[in-house]
Write a protein that holds these residues in place. Structure first.
Motif, PDB file in Angstrom:
ATOM      1  N   LEU A  59       0.854  -1.184   0.000  1.00 18.12           N
ATOM      2  CA  LEU A  59       0.000   0.000   0.000  1.00 18.12           C
ATOM      3  C   LEU A  59       0.889   1.232   0.000  1.00 18.12           C
ATOM      4  CD1 LEU A  59      -2.525  -1.017   2.824  1.00 18.12           C
ATOM      5  CD2 LEU A  59      -3.004  -1.002   0.363  1.00 18.12           C
ATOM      6  N   ASP A  60       0.379   2.322  -0.540  1.00 15.97           N
ATOM      7  CA  ASP A  60       1.148   3.561  -0.547  1.00 15.97           C
ATOM      8  C   ASP A  60       0.803   4.461   0.638  1.00 15.97           C
ATOM      9  OD1 ASP A  60       2.575   3.154  -3.132  1.00 15.97           O
ATOM     10  OD2 ASP A  60       0.505   3.089  -3.873  1.00 15.97           O
ATOM     11  N   ALA A  61      -0.368   4.242   1.224  1.00 17.34           N
ATOM     12  CA  ALA A  61      -0.766   5.030   2.390  1.00 17.34           C
ATOM     13  C   ALA A  61      -1.918   4.341   3.093  1.00 17.34           C
ATOM     14  CB  ALA A  61      -1.177   6.444   1.986  1.00 17.34           C
ATOM     15  N   SER A  62      -2.076   4.683   4.359  1.00 13.00           N
ATOM     16  CA  SER A  62      -3.203   4.227   5.159  1.00 13.00           C
ATOM     17  C   SER A  62      -3.667   5.397   6.021  1.00 13.00           C
ATOM     18  CB  SER A  62      -2.796   3.050   6.045  1.00 13.00           C
ATOM     19  OG  SER A  62      -3.776   2.768   7.024  1.00 13.00           O
ATOM     20  N   VAL A  63      -4.983   5.596   6.092  1.00 14.31           N
ATOM     21  CA  VAL A  63      -5.539   6.691   6.883  1.00 14.31           C
ATOM     22  C   VAL A  63      -6.576   6.136   7.849  1.00 14.31           C
ATOM     23  CG1 VAL A  63      -6.752   8.899   6.864  1.00 14.31           C
ATOM     24  CG2 VAL A  63      -5.222   8.298   4.961  1.00 14.31           C
ATOM     25  N   MET A  64      -6.375   6.410   9.141  1.00 11.20           N
ATOM     26  CA  MET A  64      -7.346   6.026  10.162  1.00 11.20           C
ATOM     27  C   MET A  64      -7.665   7.255  10.998  1.00 11.20           C
ATOM     28  SD  MET A  64      -5.672   2.433  11.412  1.00 11.20           S
ATOM     29  CE  MET A  64      -4.029   2.576  10.712  1.00 11.20           C
ATOM     30  N   PHE A  65      -8.940   7.528  11.174  1.00  6.53           N
ATOM     31  CA  PHE A  65      -9.352   8.660  11.997  1.00  6.53           C
ATOM     32  C   PHE A  65      -9.459   8.262  13.473  1.00  6.53           C
ATOM     33  CE2 PHE A  65     -10.540  10.393   7.897  1.00  6.53           C
ATOM     34  CZ  PHE A  65     -10.294  11.755   8.050  1.00  6.53           C
ATOM     35  N   ASN A  66      -8.713   7.262  13.860  1.00  9.40           N
ATOM     36  CA  ASN A  66      -8.642   6.872  15.266  1.00  9.40           C
ATOM     37  C   ASN A  66      -7.260   6.299  15.542  1.00  9.40           C
ATOM     38  OD1 ASN A  66      -8.820   4.415  13.988  1.00  9.40           O
ATOM     39  ND2 ASN A  66     -10.561   3.677  15.148  1.00  9.40           N
ATOM     40  N   ASN A  67      -6.986   6.081  16.806  1.00 11.47           N
ATOM     41  CA  ASN A  67      -5.680   5.560  17.204  1.00 11.47           C
ATOM     42  C   ASN A  67      -5.843   4.744  18.475  1.00 11.47           C
ATOM     43  OD1 ASN A  67      -2.837   5.194  17.473  1.00 11.47           O
ATOM     44  ND2 ASN A  67      -2.803   6.862  18.966  1.00 11.47           N
ATOM     45  N   LYS A  68      -6.219   3.485  18.310  1.00 14.61           N
ATOM     46  CA  LYS A  68      -6.304   2.576  19.441  1.00 14.61           C
ATOM     47  C   LYS A  68      -4.940   1.914  19.586  1.00 14.61           C
ATOM     48  CE  LYS A  68     -11.219   1.807  18.693  1.00 14.61           C
ATOM     49  NZ  LYS A  68     -12.273   0.856  18.300  1.00 14.61           N
ATOM     50  N   PRO A  69      -4.291   2.041  20.731  1.00 15.86           N
ATOM     51  CA  PRO A  69      -2.898   1.603  20.838  1.00 15.86           C
ATOM     52  C   PRO A  69      -2.679   0.136  20.510  1.00 15.86           C
ATOM     53  CG  PRO A  69      -3.816   2.145  23.001  1.00 15.86           C
ATOM     54  CD  PRO A  69      -4.771   2.659  21.985  1.00 15.86           C
TER      55      PRO A  69
END
Length: 263
Positions: free
Chosen positions: A201-211
């Motif tokens: 993949l060239d990028a990944s976007v997540m609007f959250n951050n669960k450790p």
């Protein structure tokens, strides 16, 4: 001084134990964790097996698991585990599933192991030691135009307030669909990060951050030369609001789309 080589070896051994549990245990009862969220008996079996092993081998390191929370004495280091990242996939027989074990100190990931038990892939890395897939050194992709990029996005929100939380997600989906080569939603954050690390993949976007979802993958991606940022473009930390992994050369344009989607 923290011996990361030793601790990475321990992490791999712990994930071996978890992998065995994941591939030999019956699915069993699926427990609801809220609106369209769930945990299977395998989630608990994997977490318990890894938690127990690490408590014996590294009793001085605290442990945080997605399913059963924290255990051990608070200290400088913390193991962070998602026993089955992609439970919805797992329950439906989709092999996009990962066991994600990270080692964290404060806000910083120091080491990580991501195992994909049904795809025969294991990703690992430690700070300053590079990242690997099945013993092969990996590096992020060389794509330099967003128009040629494959970009993964995190799952849409569920539960209370999901309509409002999904507004930027849906807006970004539309913007990406008009701009990039392809948009993907794999359903496992650890896999997204590992596959940005190896250039799939060239990028990944997540609007959250669960450790438990991101601690291992953030380290592996960074050690592969990938930029890992919060959605506002600042450096990603344990406490960031979102998680963006992207080839450095694509970051400005992608961040501009995220800002537009966020309104």
């Amino acid at each position: 001084m923290t011996d990361l080589s030793r601790l990475l070896k321990i992490a791999n051994e712990a994930v071996d134990i978890g992998r065995e549990a994941a591939t030999t245990s019956e699915l069993g009862t699926v427990t609801s964790k809220g609106d369209r969220d769930m945990a299977s008996e395998v989630d608990f079996a994997v977490e318990q097996a890894i938690r127990s092993h690490l408590a014996k081998i590294t009793p001085d390191i605290e442990f945080l698991g997605e399913e059963e929370g924290r255990s051990g004495d608070s200290g400088d280091l913390l193991w962070v585990l998602d026993p089955i990242d992609g439970t919805a996939n797992f329950v439906h027989g989709i092999p996009l599933v990962a066991i994600s074990l990270g080692l964290v100190s404060g806000d910083e990931s120091l080491a990580g192991v991501i195992d994909m038990p049904f795809l025969s892939r294991r990703y690992s890395g430690s700070r300053g030691g590079g990242s690997y897939c099945n013993e092969r050194r990996i590096h992020g992709g060389k794509c330099d135009r967003l128009n040629d990029a494959i970009v993964a996005i995190g799952d849409y929100a569920v539960g209370d307030g999901s309509g409002e939380r999904n507004r930027p997600r849906l807006a970004l989906t539309a913007l990406l669909a008009a701009k990039v080569q392809r948009v993907r939603m794999l359903g496992t954050a650890a896999t997204d990060l590992a596959w940005v690390a190896d250039g799939s993949l060239d990028a990944s976007v997540m609007f959250n951050n669960k450790p438990w979802d991101t601690s291992a993958g953030v380290l592996i991606a960074r050690e592969a030369g990938v930029a890992v940022l919060d959605t506002d473009g600042t450096q990603h930390t344990f406490n960031s609001r979102g998680t963006v992994a992207v080839a450095e050369q694509l970051a400005p344009e992608l961040l501009a789309l995220i800002a537009e989607a966020s309104g």
